[in-house]
Design a protein around this motif. Structure first.
Motif, PDB file in Angstrom:
ATOM      1  N   ALA A 198      67.938 -10.777  38.499  1.00 48.20           N
ATOM      2  CA  ALA A 198      67.854  -9.377  38.086  1.00 48.20           C
ATOM      3  C   ALA A 198      67.640  -8.481  39.300  1.00 48.20           C
ATOM      4  O   ALA A 198      68.281  -7.440  39.443  1.00 48.20           O
ATOM      5  CB  ALA A 198      66.719  -9.191  37.090  1.00 48.20           C
ATOM      6  N   LEU A 246      68.395  -9.045  42.469  1.00 54.42           N
ATOM      7  CA  LEU A 246      69.601  -8.976  43.302  1.00 54.42           C
ATOM      8  C   LEU A 246      70.672  -8.123  42.632  1.00 54.42           C
ATOM      9  O   LEU A 246      71.342  -7.325  43.263  1.00 54.42           O
ATOM     10  CB  LEU A 246      70.147 -10.383  43.583  1.00 54.42           C
ATOM     11  CG  LEU A 246      69.333 -11.222  44.554  1.00 54.42           C
ATOM     12  CD1 LEU A 246      69.909 -12.628  44.662  1.00 54.42           C
ATOM     13  CD2 LEU A 246      69.316 -10.581  45.936  1.00 54.42           C
ATOM     14  N   TYR A 247      70.794  -8.309  41.317  1.00 58.34           N
ATOM     15  CA  TYR A 247      71.807  -7.536  40.596  1.00 58.34           C
ATOM     16  C   TYR A 247      71.484  -6.055  40.686  1.00 58.34           C
ATOM     17  O   TYR A 247      72.358  -5.219  40.895  1.00 58.34           O
ATOM     18  CB  TYR A 247      71.874  -7.979  39.128  1.00 58.34           C
ATOM     19  CG  TYR A 247      73.117  -7.480  38.427  1.00 58.34           C
ATOM     20  CD1 TYR A 247      74.280  -8.231  38.475  1.00 58.34           C
ATOM     21  CD2 TYR A 247      73.128  -6.265  37.757  1.00 58.34           C
ATOM     22  CE1 TYR A 247      75.439  -7.774  37.871  1.00 58.34           C
ATOM     23  CE2 TYR A 247      74.285  -5.797  37.148  1.00 58.34           C
ATOM     24  CZ  TYR A 247      75.433  -6.555  37.198  1.00 58.34           C
ATOM     25  OH  TYR A 247      76.580  -6.107  36.607  1.00 58.34           O
ATOM     26  N   ALA A 248      70.196  -5.756  40.553  1.00 63.84           N
ATOM     27  CA  ALA A 248      69.785  -4.353  40.609  1.00 63.84           C
ATOM     28  C   ALA A 248      70.107  -3.772  41.987  1.00 63.84           C
ATOM     29  O   ALA A 248      70.658  -2.684  42.101  1.00 63.84           O
ATOM     30  CB  ALA A 248      68.297  -4.226  40.309  1.00 63.84           C
ATOM     31  N   ILE A 249      69.777  -4.516  43.035  1.00 62.71           N
ATOM     32  CA  ILE A 249      69.989  -3.994  44.388  1.00 62.71           C
ATOM     33  C   ILE A 249      71.483  -3.840  44.672  1.00 62.71           C
ATOM     34  O   ILE A 249      71.945  -2.790  45.091  1.00 62.71           O
ATOM     35  CB  ILE A 249      69.378  -4.932  45.445  1.00 62.71           C
ATOM     36  CG1 ILE A 249      67.860  -4.992  45.280  1.00 62.71           C
ATOM     37  CG2 ILE A 249      69.728  -4.449  46.847  1.00 62.71           C
ATOM     38  CD1 ILE A 249      67.203  -5.994  46.199  1.00 62.71           C
ATOM     39  N   PHE A 250      72.228  -4.899  44.449  1.00 64.43           N
ATOM     40  CA  PHE A 250      73.623  -4.895  44.882  1.00 64.43           C
ATOM     41  C   PHE A 250      74.520  -4.120  43.917  1.00 64.43           C
ATOM     42  O   PHE A 250      75.249  -3.232  44.324  1.00 64.43           O
ATOM     43  CB  PHE A 250      74.145  -6.324  45.037  1.00 64.43           C
ATOM     44  CG  PHE A 250      73.685  -6.980  46.297  1.00 64.43           C
ATOM     45  CD1 PHE A 250      74.362  -6.770  47.485  1.00 64.43           C
ATOM     46  CD2 PHE A 250      72.558  -7.789  46.318  1.00 64.43           C
ATOM     47  CE1 PHE A 250      73.945  -7.356  48.663  1.00 64.43           C
ATOM     48  CE2 PHE A 250      72.135  -8.383  47.489  1.00 64.43           C
ATOM     49  CZ  PHE A 250      72.831  -8.165  48.669  1.00 64.43           C
ATOM     50  N   LEU A 303      73.747  -2.269  41.042  1.00 58.45           N
ATOM     51  CA  LEU A 303      73.355  -0.949  40.565  1.00 58.45           C
ATOM     52  C   LEU A 303      73.030  -0.020  41.720  1.00 58.45           C
ATOM     53  O   LEU A 303      73.436   1.123  41.744  1.00 58.45           O
ATOM     54  CB  LEU A 303      72.163  -1.068  39.610  1.00 58.45           C
ATOM     55  CG  LEU A 303      72.375  -2.024  38.441  1.00 58.45           C
ATOM     56  CD1 LEU A 303      71.159  -2.068  37.543  1.00 58.45           C
ATOM     57  CD2 LEU A 303      73.603  -1.596  37.628  1.00 58.45           C
ATOM     58  N   LEU A 330      73.742  -0.480  45.178  1.00 60.89           N
ATOM     59  CA  LEU A 330      74.770  -0.299  46.201  1.00 60.89           C
ATOM     60  C   LEU A 330      76.173  -0.175  45.619  1.00 60.89           C
ATOM     61  O   LEU A 330      77.128   0.010  46.338  1.00 60.89           O
ATOM     62  CB  LEU A 330      74.730  -1.469  47.194  1.00 60.89           C
ATOM     63  CG  LEU A 330      73.435  -1.584  47.985  1.00 60.89           C
ATOM     64  CD1 LEU A 330      73.336  -2.941  48.642  1.00 60.89           C
ATOM     65  CD2 LEU A 330      73.371  -0.500  49.037  1.00 60.89           C
ATOM     66  N   VAL A 362      78.164  -2.328  44.534  1.00 57.79           N
ATOM     67  CA  VAL A 362      79.165  -3.347  44.850  1.00 57.79           C
ATOM     68  C   VAL A 362      79.445  -4.110  43.573  1.00 57.79           C
ATOM     69  O   VAL A 362      78.566  -4.247  42.726  1.00 57.79           O
ATOM     70  CB  VAL A 362      78.717  -4.365  45.916  1.00 57.79           C
ATOM     71  CG1 VAL A 362      79.272  -4.015  47.257  1.00 57.79           C
ATOM     72  CG2 VAL A 362      77.245  -4.524  45.966  1.00 57.79           C
ATOM     73  N   ILE A 372      69.175  -5.940  54.156  1.00 61.23           N
ATOM     74  CA  ILE A 372      69.949  -6.826  53.284  1.00 61.23           C
ATOM     75  C   ILE A 372      71.077  -7.456  54.084  1.00 61.23           C
ATOM     76  O   ILE A 372      71.919  -6.747  54.626  1.00 61.23           O
ATOM     77  CB  ILE A 372      70.538  -6.051  52.098  1.00 61.23           C
ATOM     78  CG1 ILE A 372      69.405  -5.470  51.268  1.00 61.23           C
ATOM     79  CG2 ILE A 372      71.386  -6.961  51.228  1.00 61.23           C
ATOM     80  CD1 ILE A 372      69.880  -4.528  50.216  1.00 61.23           C
ATOM     81  N   MET A 416      79.474   4.802  52.083  1.00 61.30           N
ATOM     82  CA  MET A 416      79.331   4.974  50.645  1.00 61.30           C
ATOM     83  C   MET A 416      78.708   6.326  50.324  1.00 61.30           C
ATOM     84  O   MET A 416      78.987   6.925  49.285  1.00 61.30           O
ATOM     85  CB  MET A 416      78.461   3.855  50.074  1.00 61.30           C
ATOM     86  CG  MET A 416      79.185   2.521  50.079  1.00 61.30           C
ATOM     87  SD  MET A 416      78.028   1.195  49.716  1.00 61.30           S
ATOM     88  CE  MET A 416      79.019  -0.219  50.122  1.00 61.30           C
ATOM     89  N   THR A 475      74.642 -13.959  47.955  1.00 62.06           N
ATOM     90  CA  THR A 475      75.048 -12.689  47.340  1.00 62.06           C
ATOM     91  C   THR A 475      75.510 -11.724  48.426  1.00 62.06           C
ATOM     92  O   THR A 475      76.535 -11.053  48.297  1.00 62.06           O
ATOM     93  CB  THR A 475      73.880 -12.066  46.552  1.00 62.06           C
ATOM     94  OG1 THR A 475      73.311 -13.077  45.730  1.00 62.06           O
ATOM     95  CG2 THR A 475      74.342 -10.922  45.699  1.00 62.06           C
ATOM     96  N   THR A 527      79.355  -9.971  48.931  1.00 65.58           N
ATOM     97  CA  THR A 527      79.656  -8.545  48.970  1.00 65.58           C
ATOM     98  C   THR A 527      80.443  -8.139  50.217  1.00 65.58           C
ATOM     99  O   THR A 527      80.997  -7.050  50.256  1.00 65.58           O
ATOM    100  CB  THR A 527      78.380  -7.694  48.909  1.00 65.58           C
ATOM    101  OG1 THR A 527      77.536  -8.116  49.978  1.00 65.58           O
ATOM    102  CG2 THR A 527      77.676  -7.871  47.617  1.00 65.58           C
ATOM    103  N   ASN A 545      83.871  -9.123  48.631  1.00 61.98           N
ATOM    104  CA  ASN A 545      83.990  -9.231  47.169  1.00 61.98           C
ATOM    105  C   ASN A 545      84.827 -10.437  46.785  1.00 61.98           C
ATOM    106  O   ASN A 545      85.765 -10.342  45.982  1.00 61.98           O
ATOM    107  CB  ASN A 545      84.600  -7.953  46.581  1.00 61.98           C
ATOM    108  CG  ASN A 545      83.626  -6.826  46.585  1.00 61.98           C
ATOM    109  OD1 ASN A 545      82.428  -7.036  46.375  1.00 61.98           O
ATOM    110  ND2 ASN A 545      84.091  -5.623  46.867  1.00 61.98           N
ATOM    111  N   GLY A 559      64.085  -7.342  34.899  1.00 59.65           N
ATOM    112  CA  GLY A 559      65.405  -7.967  34.794  1.00 59.65           C
ATOM    113  C   GLY A 559      65.937  -7.889  33.380  1.00 59.65           C
ATOM    114  O   GLY A 559      67.086  -7.497  33.161  1.00 59.65           O
ATOM    115  N   ILE A 593      66.968  -4.363  32.529  1.00 56.07           N
ATOM    116  CA  ILE A 593      68.247  -3.996  33.146  1.00 56.07           C
ATOM    117  C   ILE A 593      69.381  -4.648  32.389  1.00 56.07           C
ATOM    118  O   ILE A 593      70.379  -4.008  32.056  1.00 56.07           O
ATOM    119  CB  ILE A 593      68.272  -4.405  34.629  1.00 56.07           C
ATOM    120  CG1 ILE A 593      67.280  -3.553  35.407  1.00 56.07           C
ATOM    121  CG2 ILE A 593      69.661  -4.267  35.219  1.00 56.07           C
ATOM    122  CD1 ILE A 593      67.055  -4.014  36.814  1.00 56.07           C
TER     123      ILE A 593
END
Lengths: 179, 493, 318
Positions: A155, A157-161, A163, A165, A167, B33, B44, B398, B402, B405, C12, C15
């Motif tokens: 969660a 990582l998903y949030a950072i990348f 949402l 950033l 990506v 990161i 961006m 991860t 990125t 992609n 998490g 979200i």
């Protein structure tokens, strides 16, 4: 090790490995030289051409590889001459080494699976599975901790990348639901 | 001084401060990161700066740029992964300090050095922007070659006990740099028919593999619990005395960073190694470098922030961007109808002066936010081993994904992780590989470009003054290293 | 630590829930009903990427849906192109193109080329120019070519990498005029500009957009433009045709889509693109960035790409 004051544990094995490495580097160097042969034929904008540096590096590698081989060979001979090692070397804790190797192999397999499945299955499915696998392989027995980490880290990582950033992480089977 | 007062007034408005601070925060996070760097974050954000006043937009971008240079150090110290290429040298001693439990000292030192580096370079920029612009033009291919060669001499001193292994590691890195389409002949080298290899190897996944994945694999194999809680990463910061002792070194390395920054084709990923090499050569503790010494953290960190001010020189005075980050800033300037170049100082002097002042403010913000981040980030890595290592792998993969992609960079990361594991186990030097890879491309292209310009004559490296100085420094650096290594032994014998 | 983990996991789940719920909006029949991604073959921050980001922002206002720029660098373009070629042809995955889509597949064998896609439109072209230092003794293209002819293989000119559009066109021009020069390849036009300004190179070829500010500041002067017409804002710079070389090269910036994308989607995009030129913010961007608006619909774009492909194919063999 009583009668062998100078020998470090594993020294003989290390030197043997170094000799093998010497051979590997010589082989890699020769490979670089041979493989870059055709590059010399390609017309280039500069005077030295595309094969120059690979050849130079390949030669350097072969020479240094040979140096490493000879150097460790002499060290190896000296060690055998001054020290009796055979018996002490064998007594190492074999089983823990073996288990360690299994753990590494399993982790690499887990990584390969992750790479193979990340796009078809999607990021939010494969990542927790991957984290669970690595933690289990490491020997973590606390199930709650594994679950919390697998969900929480994914969660985060998903949030950072995705949402933060913006990506795009692979949606996989959730394609169409997650937009 | 009227302009300064004016610029100060503009930069210190609350909205300008906010834009600057926001940029710094974004920069630190993006820098920390792995896989995301400052220039990507800047690109961006760029379209969102359309509606903004030009100075606000530039301050925000400058904030990201400065913050990003420090952010890379956080992951470099705490998990041994350089968050950006410019933090690759910081891993050497920063991560070792963390392993010894001195994480706070390493992070604190990185932060202080980065801030000083930033201040020094902003000051240099103010005094020398216009005269330095002429110097930037003096750096041609021969000079870049000299710089790359000087940087590569560090391979020898990174070698550790076995010189063969160190040099072989360096050669391996250089060979990796030749992978991909040749820039002069157009032939695809060592790509074995794989289209992804034709583009060459991206530094970030290779570094993440060699540094982080190999280390995690080693830990998974050994499974030795780290020290007891009280011996784990401490948040204690470096003492005033420690900082004061290093001030001269920091000052010199900041200037090195600045100087490399002025060269439009070099950049922070080279500056950090040149500074590290310099510090290792002059320090009394030179032989301890790589085991976790403060100098080894301070030198590369102040250099890579020193680059920020330096890189503004060719950008503002000539309109030439030396890196992706400055290219985005150029884009922002052009977007607002400002033409960088000598005329910018005559026509719109408030813009460059606001950037000068803005860099100082950005560095101050960076120090503040960095300081606030030290404790929580260290707490984070004090997690149990299984959590930490699985977390590092997930983060690194991860980040790698990125980059394009696409799973390809993850494959590269894993591949070099496995190779790095074996090489490390047998005493080879991953940092020497990284150094070879980082400098390899510029080494080869500048060599071949120089020889094209000189019609094949090698004398170009000795007849052009700056190139001659760099070539001489390269030779001296080698003589010095081998002398130090082999002469005392002989005299003792 | 436990509290942190608990907190993170709660976060998490939250979200995750929002994502699922937000995705449940029913998919309307009309296009576009969700965000559109435009894939590009180089990383965020590169020239073409910034162009697309700005175009995307202007298109957003027309299409009323968010537009995301997806950077898929790697494989010399093959990664991005392969991805789009295989993407669902529903109009939600588009491809941003530059002249690399022609030169890339010609240089390295790939599974895709420009024919794997359905053209949407050319939106702009990047004027390519030949420039020299303002301190240079050469005042016109004719002068510099005369010198090059009189001193074969002596002059050093800067250009892009060997397979790039700039390198190949320069080679062609030199063949046409019968001069021999030495080309020094660089990564980008900015690097060439430095070398030309410093006097290490006699001249260079590159995108006008990359050196425009140096021309305005008086460091560089443009000898000739490669476009079909004189560059707006530079009425004194002749075209190559006017200088006696019958050759035109205009770098394409445009959009393509996966092969089977329905026509009504393409039409909708074409209509939207036609309108973006009037967007005040976007207009400011493209005029300041020195790229020239040039609209070409699907058929015309396809024709231009065919022509350029023929030309570069013939040049690469030589």
């Amino acid at each position: 090790m009583k009668d062998a004051p100078k020998a470090q544990p594993g020294a003989v094995k290390g030197l043997k490995a170094d000799m093998i490495w010497g051979v590997i580097w010589v082989a890699l160097g020769i490979f670089a030289i041979l493989y870059s042969m055709p590059y010399a034929e390609v017309p280039s904008f500069d005077p030295i051409g595309a094969a120059y540096l690979p050849r130079l590096l390949g030669s350097g590698m072969s020479i240094l590889g040979l140096g490493l081989f000879i150097d460790s060979y002499f060290k190896f001979r000296n060690l055998l001459r001054t020290v009796k090692v055979e018996s002490t070397e064998r007594d190492g804790p074999q089983s823990s080494n073996y288990q360690g190797a299994v753990r590494i192999l399993l982790s690499i397999i887990a990584c390969v699976c992750y790479i193979a499945l990340i796009e078809p299955l999607g990021y939010i499915l494969t990542t927790p599975a991957f984290i669970t696998a690595i933690m289990t392989i490491y020997g973590e027995s606390d199930k709650k901790r594994i679950a919390a980490m697998a969900v929480g880290m994914t969660a985060a990582l998903y949030a950072i990348f995705a949402l933060g950033l913006k990506v795009l992480l692979p949606p996989g089977i959730f394609e169409g639901i997650l937009q | 001084m009227g302009l300064f007062a004016q610029a100060l007034k503009v930069v210190l408005q609350p909205s300008a401060l906010l834009a600057n601070a926001f940029g710094v925060v974004v920069g630190i996070i993006a820098g920390a990161i792995p896989g995301i760097n400052a220039s990507m974050a800047m690109a961006m954000i760029l379209p969102f700066t359309w509606g903004m006043d030009v100075i606000h937009a530039l301050l925000m971008l400058a904030g990201i740029y400065c913050g990003g240079q420090y952010g890379g150090a956080i992951t470099a110290v705490l998990i041994g992964v350089p968050g950006t290429t410019s933090a690759a040298a910081t891993v050497m001693d920063g991560y070792m300090m963390h392993k010894k439990g001195k994480s706070g000292k390493a992070l604190g030192m990185a932060l202080i050095a980065s801030t000083i580096g930033g201040f020094v370079s902003a000051a240099v920029l103010i005094v020398l922007a216009i005269p330095l612009a002429k110097v930037a033009l003096a750096f041609g291919p021969a000079e870049y070659f000299g710089l790359a060669a000087l940087g590569l001499t560090l391979i020898a001193s990174l070698s550790g006990e076995n010189i063969y292994k160190g040099l072989l590691s360096g050669l391996f890195g250089l060979l990796l740099a030749t992978v991909g389409i040749d820039p002069f002949a157009g032939v695809s080298r060592f790509s074995f028919g794989i289209p992804n290899l034709a583009e060459g190897l991206d530094m970030i996944p290779v570094m993440m593999g060699l540094y982080a994945v190999s280390e995690v694999l080693e830990e998974i194999e050994k499974r030795i619990p780290r020290q007891r809680i009280d011996e784990r990463a401490s948040t204690e910061l470096p003492t005033a005395k420690e900082v004061l002792n290093l001030l001269p070194l920091i000052a010199v390395c900041s200037l090195i960073g600045c100087w490399v920054g002025v060269m439009p084709g070099a950049g922070a990923s080279i500056a950090c190694w040149i500074a590290y090499n310099y510090a290792k050569t002059v320090s009394k503790n030179g032989h301890l470098f790589g085991t976790g010494v403060l100098e080894g953290v301070a030198a590369p960190e102040c250099a890579d922030n020193g680059v920020t001010g330096g890189a503004m020189v060719p950008l503002l005075a000539l309109g030439i961007p030396g890196s992706n980050s400055t290219a985005v800033m150029l884009g922002a300037l052009v977007l607002h109808g400002i033409n960088p170049g000598p005329l910018v100082f005559r026509d719109t002097p408030l813009i460059p002066y606001s950037i000068f002042v803005g860099l100082f403010v950005a560095n101050a913000f960076m120090f503040l936010f960095g300081l606030l981040l030290v404790k929580p980030s260290i707490k984070f890595v004090n997690a149990p081993e299984s959590v930490l290592y699985s977390g590092i792998l997930a983060l690194v993969f991860t980040g790698a994904y990125t980059l394009t992609n696409d799973p390809w960079p993850i494959i590269v990361t894993l591949f070099f992780g496995v190779i790095g594991y074996f090489l490390r186990k047998h005493g080879f030097q991953p940092p020497a590989i990284v150094l070879g890879l980082v400098l390899g491309t510029i080494f080869e292209t500048s060599l071949r470009r120089s020889l094209t310009l000189s019609n094949g004559s090698w004398s170009i490296f000795m007849t052009r003054p700056i190139a001659a100085v760099l070539s001489t420094a390269t030779i001296l650096s080698l003589v010095f290293f081998f002398g130090k290594r082999y002469l005392p032994k002989r005299s003792r014998a | 630590m436990k509290r942190v983990i608990a907190l993170v996991s709660v976060l998490g789940i939250l979200i995750g829930l929002t994502l699922v719920l937000s995705g449940c909006k029913s998919e309307a029949k009309s296009y576009p009903s969700k965000s559109i991604s435009i894939v590009y073959h180089s990383s965020a921050g590169s020239g073409g990427d910034i162009f697309l980001r700005n175009l995307g922002k202007a298109l957003e206002k027309q299409l009323k849906q968010p537009i995301v720029i997806e950077n898929r660098p790697g494989g010399g373009g093959a990664t991005a192109w392969g991805y789009v070629a295989k993407a669902k042809p529903d109009g939600y995955t588009l491809l941003g193109i530059s002249s690399t889509i022609i030169t890339g597949p010609l240089q390295t064998p790939m599974d895709v080329n420009y024919k794997s896609f359905k053209p949407i439109a050319q939106v702009f072209y990047d004027p390519t120019v030949i420039f020299t230092s303002s301190k240079s003794e050469f005042r016109s293209f004719k002068e510099i070519i005369e010198y090059a002819k009189a001193h074969p293989k002596e002059m050093k000119w800067g250009a892009g990498s060997p397979g790039s559009a700039e390198s190949l066109t320069l080679k062609y021009i030199m063949n046409q005029v019968g001069a021999e020069i030495q080309v020094v390849p660089f990564e980008g036009g900015g690097d060439v500009a430095v070398e030309v300004m410093a006097g290490r190179l006699a001249a260079g070829i590159g995108e006008y957009a990359e050196i425009a500010h140096l021309v305005r500041s008086g460091d560089l002067k443009i000898l000739v433009g490669l476009g079909s017409e004189r560059i707006p804002g530079l009425p004194d710079v002749p075209t190559l045709k006017e200088e006696g070389v019958d050759f035109v090269f205009e770098k394409v910036r445009g959009l393509m889509a996966p092969k089977d994308t329905p026509d009504y989607v393409v039409q909708k995009l074409v209509d939207a693109i036609k309108k973006v030129y009037d967007d005040a913010e976007f207009k400011k961007y493209y005029t300041e960035s020195n790229i020239i608006p040039l609209f070409r619909g699907p058929e015309e774009l396809s024709k231009v790409l065919d022509q350029q492909n023929e030309f570069f194919k013939s040049m690469i063999g030589k």
